[in-house]
Scaffold this active site. Sequence first.
Site, PDB file in Angstrom:
ATOM      1  N   LEU A 127      -9.076 -29.400  33.832  1.00 53.95           N
ATOM      2  CA  LEU A 127      -8.161 -30.456  34.285  1.00 53.95           C
ATOM      3  C   LEU A 127      -7.546 -30.054  35.627  1.00 53.95           C
ATOM      4  O   LEU A 127      -7.269 -28.880  35.873  1.00 53.95           O
ATOM      5  CB  LEU A 127      -7.075 -30.666  33.233  1.00 53.95           C
ATOM      6  CG  LEU A 127      -7.627 -31.241  31.918  1.00 53.95           C
ATOM      7  CD1 LEU A 127      -6.659 -31.040  30.768  1.00 53.95           C
ATOM      8  CD2 LEU A 127      -7.984 -32.721  32.083  1.00 53.95           C
ATOM      9  N   HIS A 161      -7.239 -22.344  21.675  1.00 55.77           N
ATOM     10  CA  HIS A 161      -8.344 -21.566  22.238  1.00 55.77           C
ATOM     11  C   HIS A 161      -8.786 -20.530  21.199  1.00 55.77           C
ATOM     12  O   HIS A 161      -7.947 -19.865  20.589  1.00 55.77           O
ATOM     13  CB  HIS A 161      -7.889 -20.868  23.523  1.00 55.77           C
ATOM     14  CG  HIS A 161      -8.988 -20.076  24.156  1.00 55.77           C
ATOM     15  ND1 HIS A 161     -10.006 -20.673  24.878  1.00 55.77           N
ATOM     16  CD2 HIS A 161      -9.252 -18.746  24.151  1.00 55.77           C
ATOM     17  CE1 HIS A 161     -10.840 -19.738  25.293  1.00 55.77           C
ATOM     18  NE2 HIS A 161     -10.413 -18.563  24.863  1.00 55.77           N
ATOM     19  N   ARG A 194     -13.418 -34.967  40.177  1.00 52.91           N
ATOM     20  CA  ARG A 194     -12.559 -34.594  39.044  1.00 52.91           C
ATOM     21  C   ARG A 194     -11.220 -35.337  39.084  1.00 52.91           C
ATOM     22  O   ARG A 194     -10.704 -35.785  38.068  1.00 52.91           O
ATOM     23  CB  ARG A 194     -12.306 -33.079  39.081  1.00 52.91           C
ATOM     24  CG  ARG A 194     -11.503 -32.581  37.889  1.00 52.91           C
ATOM     25  CD  ARG A 194     -11.191 -31.099  37.984  1.00 52.91           C
ATOM     26  NE  ARG A 194     -12.337 -30.255  38.201  1.00 52.91           N
ATOM     27  CZ  ARG A 194     -13.232 -29.937  37.261  1.00 52.91           C
ATOM     28  NH1 ARG A 194     -13.103 -30.407  36.042  1.00 52.91           N
ATOM     29  NH2 ARG A 194     -14.244 -29.165  37.534  1.00 52.91           N
TER      30      ARG A 194
HETATM   31  C1  GRF Z   1     -12.312 -24.862  18.823  1.00 56.01           C
HETATM   32  O1  GRF Z   1     -12.821 -23.584  18.544  1.00 56.01           O
HETATM   33  C2  GRF Z   1     -11.188 -24.785  19.803  1.00 56.01           C
HETATM   34  O2  GRF Z   1     -10.425 -23.626  19.694  1.00 56.01           O
HETATM   35  C3  GRF Z   1     -11.896 -24.802  21.138  1.00 56.01           C
HETATM   36  O3  GRF Z   1     -12.971 -25.672  20.959  1.00 56.01           O
HETATM   37  C4  GRF Z   1     -13.331 -25.710  19.581  1.00 56.01           C
HETATM   38  C5  GRF Z   1     -13.260 -27.138  19.170  1.00 56.01           C
HETATM   39  O4  GRF Z   1     -13.676 -27.330  17.851  1.00 56.01           O
HETATM   40  N1  GRF Z   1     -11.008 -25.177  22.208  1.00 56.01           N
HETATM   41  P1  GRF Z   1     -13.422 -28.730  17.149  1.00 56.01           P
HETATM   42  O5  GRF Z   1     -14.028 -29.789  18.059  1.00 56.01           O
HETATM   43  O6  GRF Z   1     -11.942 -28.903  17.002  1.00 56.01           O
HETATM   44  O7  GRF Z   1     -14.131 -28.637  15.844  1.00 56.01           O
END
Ligand code: GRF
Length: 220
Positions: free
Chosen positions: A97, A113, A69
């Site tokens: 990360l 998120h 990683r």
């Molecule tokens: C979104 O739901 C975001 O909150 C999460 O992953 C998903 C990504 O969707 N971290 P996209 O690739 O932006 O359509």
Amino acid sequence: MSATHAGVVVLISGRGSNLQAIINAVRTGELPTDIKAVISNNPNAPGLTYARTAGIPTHIVDHRDFSAREQFDRALIKKIDAYQPRLVLLAGFMRLLSADFIDHYAMRLLNIHPSLLPDFPGLNTHARALQSGAKYHGATVHFVTHEMDSGPVIAQARVAVESGDTVATLAARVLKEEHRIYPRAIRWFVEGRLSIYKGQVLLDGKQHPEQGLNRNSHDP
Ligand code: GRF
């Protein structure tokens, strides 16, 4: 970081709808910054097409090319830092990360998120929200710190869970809110309006109403 740092670099792994929302916000002037580059760990990420269509440089740093990683993260840092961005954005970037990476971009690394953090960190948030019987669900933009899906909250959006909701219907309503709050939170950052006081993000020196929305036991 020197005074020459400007613009943002966006990291994606998949669909890229949040990236597209950010591109749109830059295009309309709602978000006064440049997207310097989009980097994906997944060579087949559909979101790369959005970047290419918008004329944004794209790069692949494939995690499968690295045995550790830390090596992957170092290669990612090298790619990102070539652009000297002011801010690094995780937009559906599906790799954990390392602490070194997070420290390198301390307080200039944001994530979105799909839950009202601290509820439901990790994966499958919509299914878990439905299973838990939560009255509210939503999305959170936060600074990235060492703990996964943690870190000071910049903005949240709440949606009511409706009877008859499925993972798909709930996810669609939350995603719409993601596309609204991420560009706005980024704008607050690039306008220099965010600060941290006792672990809490302040906007223009004050708390604002779109934080701390995860009180599922209470009505709004
Ligand atoms: C979104 O739901 C975001 O909150 C999460 O992953 C998903 C990504 O969707 N971290 P996209 O690739 O932006 O359509």
